[in-house]
Scaffold this active site. Structure first.
Site, PDB file in Angstrom:
ATOM      1  CG  LEU A 248       4.000  12.228   1.254  1.00 49.71           C
ATOM      2  CD1 LEU A 248       4.192  12.078   0.160  1.00 49.71           C
ATOM      3  CD2 LEU A 248       3.073  13.733   1.354  1.00 49.71           C
ATOM      4  CG  ASP A 249      -0.575  11.095   6.653  1.00 50.91           C
ATOM      5  OD1 ASP A 249       0.186  10.570   7.482  1.00 50.91           O
ATOM      6  OD2 ASP A 249      -1.293  12.161   7.238  1.00 50.91           O
TER       7      ASP A 249
END
Length: 297
Positions: free
Chosen positions: A38-39
């Site tokens: 996930l960013d």
């Protein structure tokens, strides 16, 4: 010894690697890894495989993911989210109708070719795309085929006449490797107005969802909670065809031997003593080992 999947509700501002680092330190476990990066600005479901479950990470990556998020029509950035540098603006004089936005979204549903954002971890010639971007080097981004199962509006869009921008909320279900930021950016291109993703939250991944998730802070504050909150390895295989082994079959499986099974499934989860012990793949007339989980107790 912990074995299973800890579903973390990742907070904004942390990388996926940060989560693994803090859990490794709190739980004093070396065999640990995450499935599905996930960013930092994205929140939500981050499955963490621990112990024997680390063998599942590649399989976990193959599962579909679900997201809810918001986008803005009126400007676009180089990163396709609001953290990037603005590349294009267009002050809107009237809003796009929900019907038009929905039609645009539906054009991306199915198997499509997608170009990843320049600020992404995709590698070209051994380097991440974001490394080229930060160095100001232009590079051709590789197209990849992804599968979008759903892309829908979840509320009536909100138009800000003074800013000349329109906000919209969406839900997306997609295959591995899909960049939601690209879907928002490409929707803008489709509708003739620049668009950018403003928020994103992953609600499901690897067969787990927010109802099973726990915050990292809760585990770090009380590591003993991990044993109560961890999902068993078998929970990952709830959608697999499962076969309970006889004693004779189990003796063969322990040695990695091929066996005959009365099923037509391409891939099966083999159980013994009520625990998944191996994943076998169909090969001609028999099933052969694909993944061994002999220490799953």
């Amino acid at each position: 010894m912990l074995n299973g999947i800890l579903v973390i509700d990742k907070a904004k501002g942390m990388t996926s690697a940060d989560v693994v680092y803090h859990l490794r330190k709190a739980l004093h476990i070396k065999k640990i890894g995450h499935a599905g990066t996930l960013d930092p600005d994205v929140t939500g479901v981050l499955p963490i495989a621990i112990g024997q479950a680390t063998k599942l990470i590649e399989l976990m990556h193959t599962q579909n993911k679900k997201y809810v998020g918001e986008g803005i029509f009126g400007y676009a950035t180089d990163s396709y989210d609001i953290s990037g540098t603005t590349l294009a603006t267009k002050k809107m004089t009237e809003p796009l109708a929900a019907k038009i936005i929905t039609q645009g979204m539906q054009s991306f549903v199915g198997k499509i070719e997608q170009v990843p954002p320049i600020y992404s971890a995709v590698r070209v010639n051994g380097k991440h795309l974001y490394e080229y971007a930060r160095a100001g080097i232009e590079v051709e981004r590789p197209k990849r085929q992804v599968n979008v199962l759903a892309y829908d509006l979840t509320a009536q869009p909100v138009f800000d006449k003074e800013k000349g921008q329109e906000e919209f909320a969406f839900v997306i279900e997609c295959s591995k490797g899909t960049y939601v930021r690209s879907l928002v950016n490409d929707l803008g291109d489709k509708l003739g107005v620049p668009a950018v993703m403003s928020t994103l939250r992953r609600t499901a991944s690897s067969g787990f969802d927010l109802s099973q998730a726990v915050s990292l802070d809760e585990i770090v504050a009380d590591p003993s909670r991990a044993a109560q909150l961890i999902q068993p390895i078998d929970a990952f295989f709830k959608n697999y065809t499962q076969v309970d082994l006889t004693m004779d079959q189990w003796l063969k499986v322990k040695n990695g031997a091929a066996i005959a099974l009365e099923t037509d499934a391409n891939q099966v989860a083999l159980r013994y003593n009520n625990k998944v012990k191996a994943i076998y793949q169909k090969d001609a007339e028999k099933y052969r080992p694909n993944l061994m989980l002999l220490q799953n107790e």
